[in-house]
Scaffold this motif. Structure first.
Motif, PDB file in Angstrom:
ATOM      1  N   UNK A  64      43.879  34.203  26.882  1.00 49.16           N
ATOM      2  CA  UNK A  64      45.413  34.791  27.114  1.00 49.16           C
ATOM      3  C   UNK A  64      45.592  35.306  28.749  1.00 49.16           C
ATOM      4  N   UNK A  65      46.643  35.054  29.107  1.00 50.29           N
ATOM      5  CA  UNK A  65      46.810  35.425  30.538  1.00 50.29           C
ATOM      6  C   UNK A  65      47.145  36.913  30.648  1.00 50.29           C
ATOM      7  N   UNK A  66      46.771  37.254  31.888  1.00 51.49           N
ATOM      8  CA  UNK A  66      47.233  38.963  32.100  1.00 51.49           C
ATOM      9  C   UNK A  66      47.730  38.784  33.661  1.00 51.49           C
ATOM     10  N   UNK A  67      49.164  38.528  33.910  1.00 52.16           N
ATOM     11  CA  UNK A  67      49.507  38.455  35.050  1.00 52.16           C
ATOM     12  C   UNK A  67      49.572  39.939  35.680  1.00 52.16           C
ATOM     13  N   UNK A  68      49.573  41.070  35.081  1.00 49.92           N
ATOM     14  CA  UNK A  68      49.775  42.183  35.524  1.00 49.92           C
ATOM     15  C   UNK A  68      49.051  43.219  34.785  1.00 49.92           C
ATOM     16  N   UNK A  69      48.072  43.974  35.273  1.00 49.86           N
ATOM     17  CA  UNK A  69      47.261  45.012  34.616  1.00 49.86           C
ATOM     18  C   UNK A  69      47.750  46.320  35.244  1.00 49.86           C
ATOM     19  N   UNK A  70      48.812  46.890  34.958  1.00 46.06           N
ATOM     20  CA  UNK A  70      49.309  48.208  35.380  1.00 46.06           C
ATOM     21  C   UNK A  70      48.516  49.342  35.242  1.00 46.06           C
ATOM     22  N   UNK A  71      47.523  49.396  34.428  1.00 45.66           N
ATOM     23  CA  UNK A  71      46.770  50.578  34.155  1.00 45.66           C
ATOM     24  C   UNK A  71      45.203  49.898  34.117  1.00 45.66           C
ATOM     25  N   UNK A  72      44.235  51.052  34.425  1.00 43.55           N
ATOM     26  CA  UNK A  72      42.782  50.732  34.097  1.00 43.55           C
ATOM     27  C   UNK A  72      42.635  50.506  32.750  1.00 43.55           C
ATOM     28  N   UNK A  73      43.392  51.014  31.636  1.00 41.95           N
ATOM     29  CA  UNK A  73      43.004  50.647  30.124  1.00 41.95           C
ATOM     30  C   UNK A  73      43.510  49.440  30.212  1.00 41.95           C
ATOM     31  N   UNK A  74      44.446  48.840  30.754  1.00 39.45           N
ATOM     32  CA  UNK A  74      44.899  47.525  30.305  1.00 39.45           C
ATOM     33  C   UNK A  74      43.914  46.422  30.894  1.00 39.45           C
ATOM     34  N   UNK A  75      43.429  46.852  32.054  1.00 37.05           N
ATOM     35  CA  UNK A  75      42.114  45.814  32.542  1.00 37.05           C
ATOM     36  C   UNK A  75      40.981  46.083  31.682  1.00 37.05           C
ATOM     37  N   UNK A  76      40.863  47.242  31.142  1.00 44.06           N
ATOM     38  CA  UNK A  76      39.572  47.282  30.180  1.00 44.06           C
ATOM     39  C   UNK A  76      39.872  46.288  28.985  1.00 44.06           C
ATOM     40  N   UNK A  77      40.901  46.336  28.398  1.00 41.77           N
ATOM     41  CA  UNK A  77      41.299  45.510  27.344  1.00 41.77           C
ATOM     42  C   UNK A  77      41.385  43.705  27.670  1.00 41.77           C
ATOM     43  N   UNK A  78      41.715  43.654  28.857  1.00 41.01           N
ATOM     44  CA  UNK A  78      41.690  42.170  29.093  1.00 41.01           C
ATOM     45  C   UNK A  78      40.084  41.883  29.482  1.00 41.01           C
ATOM     46  N   UNK A  79      39.487  42.654  29.933  1.00 39.74           N
ATOM     47  CA  UNK A  79      38.008  42.427  30.086  1.00 39.74           C
ATOM     48  C   UNK A  79      37.382  42.257  28.704  1.00 39.74           C
ATOM     49  N   UNK A  80      37.665  43.237  27.781  1.00 34.72           N
ATOM     50  CA  UNK A  80      37.052  43.069  26.477  1.00 34.72           C
ATOM     51  C   UNK A  80      37.565  41.594  25.664  1.00 34.72           C
ATOM     52  N   UNK A  81      38.847  41.057  25.963  1.00 35.91           N
ATOM     53  CA  UNK A  81      38.948  39.884  25.532  1.00 35.91           C
ATOM     54  C   UNK A  81      38.202  38.702  25.906  1.00 35.91           C
ATOM     55  N   UNK A  82      37.969  38.931  27.383  1.00 35.86           N
ATOM     56  CA  UNK A  82      37.081  37.775  27.956  1.00 35.86           C
ATOM     57  C   UNK A  82      35.732  37.818  27.581  1.00 35.86           C
TER      58      UNK A  82
END
Length: 150
Positions: free
Chosen positions: A1-19
């Motif tokens: 899944x692509x994450x072009x914009x991670x506006x919050x720390x929580x969004x980044x944690x979620x993206x890292x969890x997916x990876x």
């Protein structure tokens, strides 16, 4: 899944969890929320939860177990420090963290060695024209030694 914009720390944690799930990596997260709890807010008053601008700072430290071992320190200022097998990459934009991790765990990162001046560098290319390089030292971990290119 692509994450072009991670506006919050929580969004980044979620993206890292997916990876982490995609690559079968165990993940641990510790979080600090509030101006009096985050590392860059040393001048904040005790029990001061909000920054002067009214925002709620959120910082996280994420570890991905496996080979290579990776840690990500996400800061409220939209940047991160990423450590790969002991090599630190400072001030990586938060939006670049998922691409950085995919490069490392997807086999795109490599160690480049030179005879003169002598040195070895961990090179992490990202889509587009962005590439991160940091000195790898002379005592390479087994993972770093496996990804050496001439």
């Amino acid at each position: 899944m692509s994450h072009p914009s991670l506006p919050t720390t929580q969004a980044a944690i979620t993206a890292i969890g997916e990876i982490a799930a995609e690559y079968g990596l165990a993940m641990s997260v510790s979080e600090d929320i509030g101006a009096d709890a985050t590392s860059r807010r040393t001048s904040a008053d005790m029990f001061a939860v909000l920054d002067p601008d009214g925002s709620l700072p959120h910082e996280a430290y994420v570890e991905l177990a496996g080979v290579p071992w990776v840690s990500i320190h996400l800061f409220p200022e939209d940047d991160a420090h990423i450590t790969v097998d002991g090599i630190e990459f400072l001030d990586v934009p938060r939006d670049s963290v998922p691409a950085f991790l995919r490069s490392v765990h997807g086999g795109l990162a490599w160690v480049k060695g030179r005879f003169f001046p002598p040195g070895q560098w961990l090179v992490v290319p990202l889509p587009g024209d962005t590439t991160y390089r940091e000195p790898a030292g002379i005592n390479l971990t087994p993972w770093l030694a496996r990804i050496v290119r001439g």
